[in-house]
Design a protein around this motif. Sequence first.
Motif, PDB file in Angstrom:
ATOM      1  N   TYR A 419       0.841  -1.190   0.000  1.00 18.31           N
ATOM      2  CA  TYR A 419       0.000   0.000   0.000  1.00 18.31           C
ATOM      3  C   TYR A 419       0.877   1.242   0.000  1.00 18.31           C
ATOM      4  N   VAL A 420       0.466   2.232  -0.780  1.00 16.83           N
ATOM      5  CA  VAL A 420       1.157   3.512  -0.888  1.00 16.83           C
ATOM      6  C   VAL A 420       0.166   4.598  -0.476  1.00 16.83           C
ATOM      7  N   TYR A 421       0.567   5.475   0.426  1.00 14.60           N
ATOM      8  CA  TYR A 421      -0.306   6.542   0.906  1.00 14.60           C
ATOM      9  C   TYR A 421      -0.125   7.793   0.064  1.00 14.60           C
ATOM     10  N   GLN A 422      -1.228   8.412  -0.323  1.00 15.01           N
ATOM     11  CA  GLN A 422      -1.175   9.571  -1.202  1.00 15.01           C
ATOM     12  C   GLN A 422      -0.136  10.596  -0.728  1.00 15.01           C
ATOM     13  N   GLY A 423       0.686  11.070  -1.665  1.00 15.71           N
ATOM     14  CA  GLY A 423       1.705  12.063  -1.353  1.00 15.71           C
ATOM     15  C   GLY A 423       3.056  11.482  -1.040  1.00 15.71           C
ATOM     16  N   GLU A 424       3.128  10.209  -0.668  1.00 18.34           N
ATOM     17  CA  GLU A 424       4.457   9.661  -0.390  1.00 18.34           C
ATOM     18  C   GLU A 424       5.263   9.551  -1.669  1.00 18.34           C
ATOM     19  N   GLU A 425       4.564   9.417  -2.828  1.00 20.10           N
ATOM     20  CA  GLU A 425       5.275   9.391  -4.099  1.00 20.10           C
ATOM     21  C   GLU A 425       5.868  10.756  -4.446  1.00 20.10           C
ATOM     22  N   LEU A 426       5.508  11.783  -3.696  1.00 20.17           N
ATOM     23  CA  LEU A 426       6.109  13.113  -3.849  1.00 20.17           C
ATOM     24  C   LEU A 426       7.173  13.384  -2.787  1.00 20.17           C
ATOM     25  N   GLY A 427       7.370  12.438  -1.878  1.00 19.37           N
ATOM     26  CA  GLY A 427       8.325  12.633  -0.795  1.00 19.37           C
ATOM     27  C   GLY A 427       7.814  13.565   0.283  1.00 19.37           C
ATOM     28  N   LEU A 428       6.492  13.661   0.446  1.00 18.98           N
ATOM     29  CA  LEU A 428       5.949  14.604   1.422  1.00 18.98           C
ATOM     30  C   LEU A 428       6.329  14.196   2.839  1.00 18.98           C
ATOM     31  N   PRO A 429       6.801  15.148   3.647  1.00 18.24           N
ATOM     32  CA  PRO A 429       7.054  14.886   5.053  1.00 18.24           C
ATOM     33  C   PRO A 429       5.814  15.166   5.888  1.00 18.24           C
ATOM     34  N   GLU A 430       5.852  14.830   7.150  1.00 16.47           N
ATOM     35  CA  GLU A 430       4.829  15.263   8.097  1.00 16.47           C
ATOM     36  C   GLU A 430       4.855  16.784   8.200  1.00 16.47           C
ATOM     37  N   VAL A 431       3.679  17.396   8.265  1.00 19.86           N
ATOM     38  CA  VAL A 431       3.611  18.845   8.492  1.00 19.86           C
ATOM     39  C   VAL A 431       3.621  19.064  10.001  1.00 19.86           C
ATOM     40  N   ILE A 432       4.696  19.629  10.492  1.00 18.70           N
ATOM     41  CA  ILE A 432       4.901  19.764  11.929  1.00 18.70           C
ATOM     42  C   ILE A 432       4.366  21.087  12.458  1.00 18.70           C
TER      43      ILE A 432
END
Length: 585
Positions: A419-432
């Motif tokens: 499973y791939v979570y939306q945005g991980e294919e863009l390298g998105l980090p957690e918004v802190i």
Amino acid sequence: MTSQPTSTLISPPPAEASPAATAEAPDLRGNHPGAEWWRTAVIYQIYPRSFADASGDGIGDLPGVTAHLDDLRSLGVDAVWLSPFYRSPQHDAGYDVADYRDIDPLFGTLDDFDTMLAAAHARGIRVIVDLVPNHSSDQHVWFQEALAAEPGSPARARYLFRDGRGPAGDEPPNNWESVFGGPAWTRTTNPDGTPGQWYLHLFDTTQPDFDWANPEVQDEFRGILRFWLDRGVDGFRVDVAHGLVKTDGLPDHVPAASTAEPAADSMGGGDDDVPYWGQDGVHEIYRDWHRVLAEYDGDRALCAEAWLPTVDRTAEWVRSDEMHQAFNFPYLMTEWDAPAIREVISESLRAFPAVGAPATWVLSNHDVVRHASRLALTAENPQGHGIGPSSPGQPIPEVGLRRARAATTVMLALPGSAYVYQGEELGLPEVIELPGEVRQDPTWFRTDGERYGRDGCRVPIPWTADGAAYGFNTTGASWLPQPAEWAALARDAQEGDPDSTLWLYRQLLATRRAEGLGAGELTWLDGYGDDVIAFRNGNVTVIANASDAAVPLPAGTVLVSSGPLQASGRAGALPVDTAVWMLSD
């Protein structure tokens, strides 16, 4: 480090040799025992409110999903899983369902759903929908009927109402705590204004738990399954699949001595025998559901969200007559540590095939810190707590992204489904850096800000660097604010960059398909040292460096690399926090 194989100059293929994958339309008809699509599929999780917003109101919707199906096809995924879109007051982002047979107007209409489903199927993309059977919204017609009914009535028997403890019944029926913090019981008020019974909610007060010992509840959910199966969905991801059945008598939870509080194991991934997680009775529910799905053609699938302490316990949910997949949360929660990763992979590839099921790998979803940040944390971070400005062990973004790309390169080479979570294919980090006033997760409110919750992984994703709301819509509205640094991570900014995370995912998915890795068999390779992950799947050799020094590479042709490789003369080396797929000479 132990001795290494001989290495030679490594030459990655040119960028033009790695175009976006074009998914071949799979056969969506009939049943295929032993070769069902879900055994090897890569499934993309869509969190609808944060994916794409066609209406412009700041919340993603089903027409937004339809508009981007070609983008998902070019990514190379086999299926999508959509988080809840049902009618809901949205106290927990749709996981508080008021009507299981309709679409919330925030997301569109049933016609919009049917259009999206048909468009996905036309592109060879299957569709899995979320199902939330542990609890409903307090606005569900059944719960409203229960509140208006007398204690002991059939309406109340659909939920878990109990008298309180103490002389006046003013103490909760037991000591259970909500996953979101605070007590798991709320007291009702009688029509005359006097205090009434208590009802159980393992999550928010607006999410009362069903009583799954009640045949009426069981029959209702069979009907819900058939409603969506008749519309053509390919399966269900089942929320809190390990929580439906509670221990008889609802006894107090007495945690192990090492556990500081009853809720410390959160969703059940701890070692305690928790009276509301993982009870044996849930298995008969899923055997019943298995029989319902078997009535339909097309290899319909059930996937369990079951947070359990071990791989062996998780495998109990996917025995041959129960569910088809179960998220591998022990794998997800493993740190970037080679011995630990080898162990959980080995245990998974022993336990799941032993019951006839695939291992189902996952690194991120809407409930956990994105792995581009989580893998660089240096302090403990229990599931569901999230990270914010004052959290200890803040991640270094460059380290997190490097490790995330390497971890994904390992995961997508493993036999089974992923499973791939939306945005991980863009390298998105957690918004802190989300201000407290914009946070919406019930965890934030029920713990008075002690836990940040899950908002940081749910921020709407960026499509265009220069567009309003980064292309999430055309108005600039966004239900959670997007950070300015996401312009550089937008999909269109990565389209032409062969070094981007988007290109990496496309290469991995195209090569995984071409080499048949999902249906392959893993063989561990020796000679690389304890801090290196090395295995072969079919023709592909996979090496990932979790050590603190570069690792010599063997002779061969690089298929995909998660980052730049080191080369000097005739020597090739794999830098730290980097992974590679190779064909041996």
